[in-house]
Design an enzyme around this catalytic site. Structure first.
Site, PDB file in Angstrom:
ATOM      1  N   GLY A  26       0.785  -1.231   0.000  1.00 23.44           N
ATOM      2  CA  GLY A  26       0.000   0.000   0.000  1.00 23.44           C
ATOM      3  C   GLY A  26       0.817   1.282   0.000  1.00 23.44           C
ATOM      4  O   GLY A  26       0.370   2.295   0.545  1.00 23.44           O
ATOM      5  N   LEU A 107     -10.090  -9.160 -12.559  1.00 20.43           N
ATOM      6  CA  LEU A 107     -11.448  -8.707 -12.276  1.00 20.43           C
ATOM      7  C   LEU A 107     -12.417  -9.308 -13.288  1.00 20.43           C
ATOM      8  O   LEU A 107     -12.102  -9.383 -14.484  1.00 20.43           O
ATOM      9  CB  LEU A 107     -11.516  -7.184 -12.372  1.00 20.43           C
ATOM     10  CG  LEU A 107     -10.586  -6.434 -11.413  1.00 20.43           C
ATOM     11  CD1 LEU A 107     -10.470  -4.970 -11.827  1.00 20.43           C
ATOM     12  CD2 LEU A 107     -11.096  -6.545  -9.997  1.00 20.43           C
ATOM     13  N   ASN A 121      -6.279   2.327 -12.527  1.00 24.92           N
ATOM     14  CA  ASN A 121      -5.223   1.432 -12.041  1.00 24.92           C
ATOM     15  C   ASN A 121      -3.885   2.096 -12.293  1.00 24.92           C
ATOM     16  O   ASN A 121      -3.768   2.945 -13.191  1.00 24.92           O
ATOM     17  CB  ASN A 121      -5.293   0.103 -12.800  1.00 24.92           C
ATOM     18  CG  ASN A 121      -4.248  -0.891 -12.322  1.00 24.92           C
ATOM     19  OD1 ASN A 121      -4.024  -1.039 -11.121  1.00 24.92           O
ATOM     20  ND2 ASN A 121      -3.593  -1.567 -13.257  1.00 24.92           N
ATOM     21  N   HIS A 123       0.088   1.081 -13.185  1.00 23.07           N
ATOM     22  CA  HIS A 123       0.842  -0.059 -13.702  1.00 23.07           C
ATOM     23  C   HIS A 123       2.301   0.353 -13.879  1.00 23.07           C
ATOM     24  O   HIS A 123       2.583   1.436 -14.403  1.00 23.07           O
ATOM     25  CB  HIS A 123       0.248  -0.505 -15.050  1.00 23.07           C
ATOM     26  CG  HIS A 123       0.936  -1.703 -15.612  1.00 23.07           C
ATOM     27  ND1 HIS A 123       0.744  -2.971 -15.098  1.00 23.07           N
ATOM     28  CD2 HIS A 123       1.832  -1.826 -16.615  1.00 23.07           C
ATOM     29  CE1 HIS A 123       1.497  -3.827 -15.773  1.00 23.07           C
ATOM     30  NE2 HIS A 123       2.159  -3.160 -16.704  1.00 23.07           N
ATOM     31  N   SER A 150       2.277   4.122 -15.511  1.00 28.25           N
ATOM     32  CA  SER A 150       1.088   4.662 -16.182  1.00 28.25           C
ATOM     33  C   SER A 150      -0.116   4.538 -15.263  1.00 28.25           C
ATOM     34  O   SER A 150      -0.280   3.526 -14.571  1.00 28.25           O
ATOM     35  CB  SER A 150       0.767   3.851 -17.453  1.00 28.25           C
ATOM     36  OG  SER A 150       1.896   3.728 -18.295  1.00 28.25           O
ATOM     37  N   ASP A 159      -4.686  -4.350 -18.306  1.00 29.69           N
ATOM     38  CA  ASP A 159      -3.793  -3.188 -18.483  1.00 29.69           C
ATOM     39  C   ASP A 159      -3.982  -2.511 -19.847  1.00 29.69           C
ATOM     40  O   ASP A 159      -3.005  -2.052 -20.454  1.00 29.69           O
ATOM     41  CB  ASP A 159      -2.316  -3.610 -18.314  1.00 29.69           C
ATOM     42  CG  ASP A 159      -2.063  -4.228 -16.943  1.00 29.69           C
ATOM     43  OD1 ASP A 159      -2.710  -3.805 -15.976  1.00 29.69           O
ATOM     44  OD2 ASP A 159      -1.212  -5.127 -16.860  1.00 29.69           O
TER      45      ASP A 159
HETATM   46  C1  GRF Z   1       2.886  -0.953  -7.740  1.00 31.24           C
HETATM   47  O1  GRF Z   1       4.151  -1.119  -8.291  1.00 31.24           O
HETATM   48  C2  GRF Z   1       1.853  -0.820  -8.816  1.00 31.24           C
HETATM   49  O2  GRF Z   1       2.352  -0.268  -9.981  1.00 31.24           O
HETATM   50  C3  GRF Z   1       1.439  -2.235  -9.069  1.00 31.24           C
HETATM   51  O3  GRF Z   1       1.501  -2.854  -7.803  1.00 31.24           O
HETATM   52  C4  GRF Z   1       2.436  -2.189  -6.982  1.00 31.24           C
HETATM   53  C5  GRF Z   1       1.750  -1.845  -5.701  1.00 31.24           C
HETATM   54  O4  GRF Z   1       2.610  -1.359  -4.716  1.00 31.24           O
HETATM   55  N1  GRF Z   1       0.145  -2.279  -9.676  1.00 31.24           N
HETATM   56  P1  GRF Z   1       2.009  -0.770  -3.376  1.00 31.24           P
HETATM   57  O5  GRF Z   1       1.133  -1.821  -2.740  1.00 31.24           O
HETATM   58  O6  GRF Z   1       1.257   0.470  -3.692  1.00 31.24           O
HETATM   59  O7  GRF Z   1       3.219  -0.504  -2.513  1.00 31.24           O
END
Ligand code: GRF
Length: 232
Positions: A26, A107, A121, A123, A150, A159
């Site tokens: 998180g 999902l 989201n 990514h 992104s 994605d």
């Molecule tokens: C991030 O690198 C995000 O791009 C990917 O999952 C990771 C989540 O990290 N979708 P966090 O839980 O916010 O530390």
């Protein structure tokens, strides 16, 4: 004598209501919490929901006083059953946007359609390059000089939704998955609050066809390049 109008929020646009979905540490959630706390993002975190009860991000929500829910996907017989329960939970909080921040589950189409044009989201790649997992390792294996992250709308294809914004980093000689992922994550922590702020302020809008516009004009397919800009 007429009494003064009540000091309510009716004249101010209300803050964007966000439900954040997480599965893990998180850190992106934390960046959003901090941006709101610092007055840089006019939004309200109305709930954080994790599909993993032990996700560290739930503690971040607790510390910030945000309602948080663990909905353990292993307790459901199918993806559809879990997603229906998740949708029910989310909708209790009446969000404007659903924000996926390290939410590590595919999902169902029904779920995605329910939140069409109001779910984003983040990514760790410069989409449309490197959809899916292990982006940093794949970038290193390909010998790319540039990488990044992104924020995009969520559609049923993985994605693949319209890109709202990106931030770029250079791949440096000697980079490892660890060093590169850390550099990209620092950019993620700026990019997500920036994109949410543009949505909150109405600078970024999504039309009825799901096409994002920036200040009234359709966005380029790679979204806004926010590299080097700050959240102010
Ligand atoms: C991030 O690198 C995000 O791009 C990917 O999952 C990771 C989540 O990290 N979708 P966090 O839980 O916010 O530390």
């Amino acid at each position: 004598m007429e009494s003064a109008p009540p000091q309510s929020d009716v004249s101010k646009p209300s803050a964007l209501r966000l439900v954040v979905l997480i599965s893990g540490s998180g850190t992106n959630l934390q960046a959003i919490i901090d941006a709101i706390a610092n007055g840089l993002l006019p939004a309200r975190l109305v709930a954080v929901i994790s599909n993993r009860p032990l996700a560290a991000g739930l503690q971040r929500a607790a510390r910030a006083g945000i309602p948080h829910v663990a909905l353990d996907h292993t307790q459901y017989s199918s993806r559809e059953a879990f997603d229906a329960a998740l949708q029910y939970q989310i909708d209790q909080f009446e969000p404007d946007w659903v924000v996926l921040a390290g939410y590590m589950r595919l999902l169902s189409t029904t779920f995605v359609e329910h939140y069409r044009s109001r779910m984003v989201n983040i990514h760790p790649s410069l989409l449309p390059e490197y959809k899916g997992l292990d982006t940093h390792a794949r970038v290193l294996a390909a010998g790319d000089r540039e990488h990044g992250c992104s924020v995009h709308l969520v559609t049923p294809e993985l994605d693949d939704g319209a890109i709202l914004g990106q931030r770029r980093v250079n791949v440096l000689p000697g980079d490892t998955v660890q060093t590169l992922s850390e550099r990209v994550q620092r950019e993620e922590h700026l990019l997500y609050p920036q994109c949410l702020k543009l949505l909150a302020l109405g600078n970024l809008t999504i039309d009825k066809h799901g096409v994002p516009h920036y200040q009234g004009s359709p966005l380029a397919t790679t979204g806004l390049d926010l590299t080097g800009t700050s959240l102010t």
